[in-house]
Design an enzyme around this catalytic site. Structure first.
Site, short mmCIF file in Angstrom:
data_model
loop_
_atom_site.label_atom_id
_atom_site.label_comp_id
_atom_site.label_asym_id
_atom_site.label_seq_id
_atom_site.Cartn_x
_atom_site.Cartn_y
_atom_site.Cartn_z
N PRO A 1 17.72 -89.54 47.96
CA PRO A 1 18.98 -89.60 46.77
C PRO A 1 18.50 -89.63 45.23
CG PRO A 1 19.12 -91.52 48.10
CD PRO A 1 18.11 -90.69 48.62
N ASN A 2 19.07 -88.97 44.65
CA ASN A 2 18.90 -88.77 42.91
C ASN A 2 17.48 -88.27 42.56
OD1 ASN A 2 21.40 -90.18 42.41
ND2 ASN A 2 20.37 -92.01 43.35
N ARG B 1 17.47 -88.19 35.07
CA ARG B 1 17.59 -89.63 35.21
C ARG B 1 16.31 -90.46 34.65
NH1 ARG B 1 15.58 -91.12 41.35
NH2 ARG B 1 16.73 -93.10 40.78
N TYR C 1 11.08 -92.14 35.01
CA TYR C 1 10.65 -90.95 36.09
C TYR C 1 10.16 -89.72 35.34
CZ TYR C 1 13.35 -93.75 39.42
OH TYR C 1 13.60 -95.11 40.14
N ASN D 1 9.72 -88.85 49.82
CA ASN D 1 10.13 -89.85 48.82
C ASN D 1 11.32 -90.21 49.27
OD1 ASN D 1 10.87 -91.53 46.67
ND2 ASN D 1 9.97 -90.04 45.35
N ALA E 1 16.03 -94.52 47.03
CA ALA E 1 16.59 -95.96 47.23
C ALA E 1 16.41 -96.27 48.82
CB ALA E 1 17.82 -96.00 46.80
N ASP F 1 12.49 -95.27 61.73
CA ASP F 1 12.50 -95.23 63.11
C ASP F 1 12.44 -93.63 63.61
OD1 ASP F 1 12.90 -97.64 63.66
OD2 ASP F 1 14.96 -97.64 64.31
N GLU G 1 3.73 -91.38 51.84
CA GLU G 1 4.84 -91.84 51.01
C GLU G 1 4.54 -91.66 49.87
OE1 GLU G 1 5.27 -96.14 51.25
OE2 GLU G 1 7.31 -96.13 50.89
N HIS H 1 6.05 -92.13 45.63
CA HIS H 1 6.99 -92.75 44.66
C HIS H 1 6.52 -92.24 43.33
CE1 HIS H 1 9.19 -94.89 47.44
NE2 HIS H 1 7.93 -95.56 48.11
N ILE H 2 7.49 -91.68 42.57
CA ILE H 2 7.31 -91.23 41.30
C ILE H 2 6.70 -92.42 40.32
CG2 ILE H 2 8.15 -89.72 39.10
CD1 ILE H 2 10.12 -88.46 41.25
N SER H 3 7.65 -93.31 40.32
CA SER H 3 7.30 -94.68 39.44
C SER H 3 6.52 -95.62 40.37
CB SER H 3 8.51 -95.23 39.19
OG SER H 3 9.57 -95.72 40.30
N ARG I 1 8.11 -102.92 39.43
CA ARG I 1 9.45 -103.03 39.10
C ARG I 1 10.45 -104.14 39.63
NH1 ARG I 1 11.97 -96.88 39.77
NH2 ARG I 1 13.70 -98.14 38.56
N ARG J 1 12.52 -103.40 45.06
CA ARG J 1 11.80 -102.19 45.35
C ARG J 1 10.41 -102.35 45.98
NH1 ARG J 1 14.83 -98.27 42.14
NH2 ARG J 1 15.86 -99.43 40.49
C1 DQA Z 1 11.75 -93.77 43.52
C2 DQA Z 1 11.84 -95.35 43.38
C3 DQA Z 1 12.81 -95.95 44.00
O1 DQA Z 1 12.89 -97.57 43.90
C4 DQA Z 1 14.16 -95.39 43.47
O2 DQA Z 1 15.23 -96.09 44.20
C5 DQA Z 1 14.09 -93.99 43.36
C6 DQA Z 1 12.91 -93.01 43.04
C7 DQA Z 1 10.58 -93.31 43.13
O3 DQA Z 1 10.12 -91.94 43.31
O4 DQA Z 1 9.87 -93.93 42.17
O5 DQA Z 1 15.19 -93.30 43.60
O6 DQA Z 1 11.44 -93.69 45.01
#
Ligand code: DQA
Length: 144
Positions: free
Chosen positions: A9-10, A17, A22, A73, A76, A86, A97, A99-101, A106, A110
């Protein structure tokens, strides 16, 4: 070699955003980067993005027998979804895996990653370039 990149999501809102977290590059920039990587490395990279947990689970299940590796990724859902963990365990497709950030720097909520428990590596805090690094890690692992 066929790799599936899954975003939660997002992630489709990157560039809009919270650019301080990000970055300013857009989701479409990410898709272009991935297609460039696919061309350079002569592999296939498909992508899926959804704001819905069940759709991500369905997509992981459908990857069985189709994809050699997954870059994920879960956004959230990283911090909440046992269902995605699972599903990754169920298909046993090698996964990385992303994560951009830098999630470690943080909020404490997270710092937990469920999906990460089914991944052989995690790349965090490298911006969109982290996806390219993840693809290349998978390529290395799959050619071993
Ligand atoms: C994220 C980090 C997550 O905590 C956050 O909810 C995101 C993006 C990242 O790519 O840094 O939506 O996965």
């Amino acid at each position: 070699m066929k790799i599936l990149v899954i975003n939660g999501p997002n992630i489709n809102m990157v560039g809009i955003r919270e650019p301080g977290i990000y970055g300013k590059q857009s989701f479409s920039d990410l898709l272009t980067m991935l297609q460039q990587t696919a061309k350079e490395d002569q592999i296939t990279i498909d992508q899926f993005q959804s704001n819905h947990e069940g759709a991500i689970v369905d997509t992981i299940q459908a990857a069985l027998g189709v994809y050699d590796g997954i870059v994920i990724n879960p956004a959230a859902y990283t911090h909440t979804s046992v269902a995605i963990l699972d599903a990754l365990k169920a298909v046993s497709i090698p996964a990385v895996e992303v994560h951009i950030s830098d999630v470690d720097a943080r909020e404490s909520f997270r710092q937990i990653s469920y999906a990460g428990k089914a991944c052989f590596a995690t790349i965090k805090g490298h911006g969109l370039q982290g996806y390219v690094e993840a693809v290349r890690l998978l390529e290395k692992k799959l050619s071993e």
